[in-house]
Design a protein around this motif. Structure first.
Motif, PDB file in Angstrom:
ATOM      1  N   MET A 188       7.061  -0.108  -8.966  1.00  9.82           N
ATOM      2  CA  MET A 188       6.119  -0.066  -9.564  1.00  9.82           C
ATOM      3  C   MET A 188       6.473  -0.442 -11.067  1.00  9.82           C
ATOM      4  O   MET A 188       7.297   0.226 -11.569  1.00  9.82           O
ATOM      5  N   LEU A 189       5.625  -1.175 -11.664  1.00 11.08           N
ATOM      6  CA  LEU A 189       6.084  -1.090 -13.360  1.00 11.08           C
ATOM      7  C   LEU A 189       5.711  -0.071 -13.944  1.00 11.08           C
ATOM      8  O   LEU A 189       4.837   0.739 -13.800  1.00 11.08           O
ATOM      9  N   VAL A 190       6.401   0.235 -15.050  1.00 10.65           N
ATOM     10  CA  VAL A 190       6.458   1.556 -15.809  1.00 10.65           C
ATOM     11  C   VAL A 190       5.138   1.938 -16.344  1.00 10.65           C
ATOM     12  O   VAL A 190       4.476   2.868 -16.365  1.00 10.65           O
ATOM     13  N   ASP A 191       4.534   0.767 -16.909  1.00 13.08           N
ATOM     14  CA  ASP A 191       3.273   0.873 -17.415  1.00 13.08           C
ATOM     15  C   ASP A 191       2.103   1.322 -16.265  1.00 13.08           C
ATOM     16  O   ASP A 191       1.353   2.290 -16.650  1.00 13.08           O
ATOM     17  N   THR A 192       2.027   0.698 -15.310  1.00 13.62           N
ATOM     18  CA  THR A 192       1.368   1.091 -14.139  1.00 13.62           C
ATOM     19  C   THR A 192       1.702   2.466 -13.779  1.00 13.62           C
ATOM     20  O   THR A 192       0.634   3.383 -13.788  1.00 13.62           O
ATOM     21  N   ALA A 193       2.983   2.896 -13.769  1.00 12.48           N
ATOM     22  CA  ALA A 193       3.413   4.261 -13.076  1.00 12.48           C
ATOM     23  C   ALA A 193       2.719   5.367 -14.250  1.00 12.48           C
ATOM     24  O   ALA A 193       2.320   6.177 -13.902  1.00 12.48           O
ATOM     25  N   SER A 194       2.736   5.087 -15.433  1.00 10.98           N
ATOM     26  CA  SER A 194       2.235   5.833 -16.543  1.00 10.98           C
ATOM     27  C   SER A 194       0.903   6.311 -16.221  1.00 10.98           C
ATOM     28  O   SER A 194       0.562   7.308 -16.638  1.00 10.98           O
ATOM     29  N   MET A 195       0.038   5.089 -15.651  1.00  7.41           N
ATOM     30  CA  MET A 195      -1.214   5.389 -15.324  1.00  7.41           C
ATOM     31  C   MET A 195      -1.462   6.260 -14.029  1.00  7.41           C
ATOM     32  O   MET A 195      -2.312   7.182 -14.071  1.00  7.41           O
ATOM     33  N   ARG A 196      -0.818   5.966 -13.182  1.00  6.99           N
ATOM     34  CA  ARG A 196      -0.929   6.460 -11.900  1.00  6.99           C
ATOM     35  C   ARG A 196      -0.449   7.909 -11.758  1.00  6.99           C
ATOM     36  O   ARG A 196      -1.039   8.793 -11.254  1.00  6.99           O
ATOM     37  N   LEU A 197       0.312   8.229 -12.757  1.00  5.43           N
ATOM     38  CA  LEU A 197       0.788   9.835 -12.981  1.00  5.43           C
ATOM     39  C   LEU A 197      -0.535  10.339 -13.225  1.00  5.43           C
ATOM     40  O   LEU A 197      -0.599  11.792 -12.796  1.00  5.43           O
ATOM     41  N   ILE A 198      -1.293   9.715 -13.747  1.00  5.29           N
ATOM     42  CA  ILE A 198      -2.533  10.465 -14.123  1.00  5.29           C
ATOM     43  C   ILE A 198      -3.661  10.283 -13.185  1.00  5.29           C
ATOM     44  O   ILE A 198      -4.624  11.491 -13.061  1.00  5.29           O
ATOM     45  N   THR A 199      -4.136   9.327 -12.737  1.00  5.23           N
ATOM     46  CA  THR A 199      -5.000   8.888 -11.950  1.00  5.23           C
ATOM     47  C   THR A 199      -4.999   9.312 -10.437  1.00  5.23           C
ATOM     48  O   THR A 199      -5.603   9.337  -9.556  1.00  5.23           O
ATOM     49  N   ALA A 200      -3.411   9.313 -10.059  1.00  7.31           N
ATOM     50  CA  ALA A 200      -3.364   9.349  -8.533  1.00  7.31           C
ATOM     51  C   ALA A 200      -1.785  10.365  -8.332  1.00  7.31           C
ATOM     52  O   ALA A 200      -1.094   9.851  -7.503  1.00  7.31           O
ATOM     53  N   PRO A 201      -1.685  11.307  -9.169  1.00  5.54           N
ATOM     54  CA  PRO A 201      -0.216  11.883  -8.841  1.00  5.54           C
ATOM     55  C   PRO A 201       0.152  12.539  -7.681  1.00  5.54           C
ATOM     56  O   PRO A 201       1.236  12.533  -7.337  1.00  5.54           O
ATOM     57  N   ALA A 202      -1.029  12.821  -6.774  1.00  9.25           N
ATOM     58  CA  ALA A 202      -0.801  13.536  -5.453  1.00  9.25           C
ATOM     59  C   ALA A 202      -0.313  12.429  -4.652  1.00  9.25           C
ATOM     60  O   ALA A 202       0.503  12.831  -3.551  1.00  9.25           O
ATOM     61  N   LEU A 203      -0.174  11.240  -4.950  1.00  5.67           N
ATOM     62  CA  LEU A 203       0.250  10.116  -3.976  1.00  5.67           C
ATOM     63  C   LEU A 203       1.801   9.823  -4.079  1.00  5.67           C
ATOM     64  O   LEU A 203       2.380   9.083  -3.447  1.00  5.67           O
ATOM     65  N   MET A 204       2.419  10.531  -5.245  1.00  2.94           N
ATOM     66  CA  MET A 204       3.901  10.425  -5.508  1.00  2.94           C
ATOM     67  C   MET A 204       4.888  11.191  -4.694  1.00  2.94           C
ATOM     68  O   MET A 204       4.137  12.547  -4.436  1.00  2.94           O
ATOM     69  N   ASP A 205       5.970  10.876  -4.413  1.00  2.00           N
ATOM     70  CA  ASP A 205       6.891  11.889  -3.656  1.00  2.00           C
ATOM     71  C   ASP A 205       8.338  11.858  -4.607  1.00  2.00           C
ATOM     72  O   ASP A 205       8.440  12.809  -5.119  1.00  2.00           O
ATOM     73  N   ILE A 206       8.889  10.714  -4.376  1.00  2.80           N
ATOM     74  CA  ILE A 206      10.015  10.472  -5.340  1.00  2.80           C
ATOM     75  C   ILE A 206       9.790   9.544  -6.508  1.00  2.80           C
ATOM     76  O   ILE A 206       9.599   8.522  -5.886  1.00  2.80           O
ATOM     77  N   ILE A 207      10.175   9.725  -7.607  1.00  8.73           N
ATOM     78  CA  ILE A 207       9.914   8.645  -8.702  1.00  8.73           C
ATOM     79  C   ILE A 207      11.463   8.473  -9.143  1.00  8.73           C
ATOM     80  O   ILE A 207      11.838   9.200  -9.660  1.00  8.73           O
TER      81      ILE A 207
END
Ligand code: IPM
Ligand code: MG
Length: 352
Positions: free
Chosen positions: A220-239
């Protein structure tokens, strides 16, 4: 067991929160029959004031000779002069480098009772439980050349984003190892569309990913990741990500948990003592008032027991006590409560 723990309370609220974590560790020691010896040293602004250097050799040697290091926080307006030769943060970076702690584990969990306290919608926060694995001894923080000069009559400043293959590999290896103890998903965050160092990062991540077919790897590109952390944080496991991206993303992630004051971290090398610190800063605005949230540091001390001393049961008992205290409504100011630092720690100790 016997263990030697070096304390680096540091600046601002650091000494206030470290004192409470020590009380928790002392309680654990007496409950479980361990002997923890604490030695206290200066690092950061307080060390500049006393010795003229943010980290002196003797302090680093004491840290290296202990089983683990527990740090509060460093920095403050007093040492913020942009042209100062030394800064509190330099001591912290030299300590991380000196201990060889290349992997920084920052778990982000949202306690159900604090969901309402986060600025995000509750439905986004349910089930958020991920780990940011931040590379800690490379990248922009340490790359060479670095500095200021005058070129073509212009004042110039340079930082270098440099990574060797082995630095990337060892932190990614750890990411996949940890993924097997979790939900088996690794999100490798980079900026491979622009940065050469990120392209090397992605290439290595892909190769290690192929060696772990049981673990899902996503880039994941870091700019996308910064957005995903807010829009869909429950989908993350290890970053897993490089030093600077990890620094920025973990402050962002702390908002999910309700407050920076809640989150712990562990910094580990391939051998030697680990370094444990809350992710928050020195909070000069409330320093000395005794109202800081001690939970980030107390949870860091649990990580210390787990990762440096192998005391899993003891670590889990601290985490459970923190959990219960929050469930039962104990809150410091930063999460809308009235408890002062010491009272919050008392509530946790009571439940150990
Ligand atoms: C952190 C802090 C440090 C960092 C500073 C104080 C140097 O922000 O631990 O996240 O940037 O690593
Ligand atoms: Mg930071």
């Amino acid at each position: 067991m016997k263990a030697k723990i070096t304390l680096l309370p540091g600046d601002g609220i650091g000494p206030e929160v470290v004192a409470e974590a020590v009380r928790v560790l002392e309680t654990i020691a007496s409950k479980f029959g361990h002997t923890f010896t604490f030695i206290e040293r200066l690092m950061g602004g307080c060390s500049i004031d006393k010795y003229g250097s943010s980290l002196i050799d003797e302090t680093l040697a004491d840290c290296q000779a202990s089983d683990a290091v527990l740090l509060g926080s460093v920095g403050g307006p007093k040492w913020d002069d942009p042209i100062a030769k030394d800064r509190p943060e330099r001591g912290l970076l030299a300590l991380r480098k000196g201990l060889g702690v290349f992997a920084n584990l920052r778990p982000v969990k949202v306690h159900p009772a604090l969901i309402e306290w986060s600025p995000l919608k509750p439905e986004k926060l349910t089930g958020v439980d991920f780990l940011v694995l931040r590379e800690l001894t490379g990248g922009l923080y340490f790359g060479w050349p670095k500095g200021r000069d005058v070129k073509d009559g212009r004042e110039r400043a340079v930082d270098t984003l440099e990574y060797y293959d082995y630095e990337i590999k060892r932190v990614l290896d750890l990411a996949f190892k940890l993924a097997r103890q979790r939900k088996k998903k690794v999100t490798s965050v980079d900026k491979a569309n622009v940065l050469e160092s990120s392209r090397l990062w992605r290439q290595i991540a892909t190769k290690i990913g192929a060696e772990h077919p049981d673990v899902e790897l996503e880039h994941m590109l870091v700019d996308t990741a910064s957005m995903r952390l807010i829009t869909a944080p429950a989908l993350m496991d290890i970053i897993v990500t490089e030093n600077m991206f990890g620094d920025i993303l973990t402050d962002e992630a702390s908002v999910l948990a309700g407050s920076m004051g809640m989150l712990p971290s562990a910094s580990l090398g391939s051998s030697g003592p680990g370094l444990y610190e809350p992710i928050h800063g020195s909070a000069p605005d409330i320093a000395g008032m005794g109202i800081a949230n001690p939970i980030g540091t107390i949870l860091s001390s649990a990580m210390l027991l787990r990762h440096s001393l192998g005391l899993e049961v003891e670590a889990a008992s601290i985490e459970k006590a923190v959990d219960e205290s929050i469930t039962e409504g104990c809150r410091t100011l930063d999460v809308g409560g009235k408890l002062i630092t010491r009272q919050m720690a008392d509530e946790i100790i009571k439940r150990l």
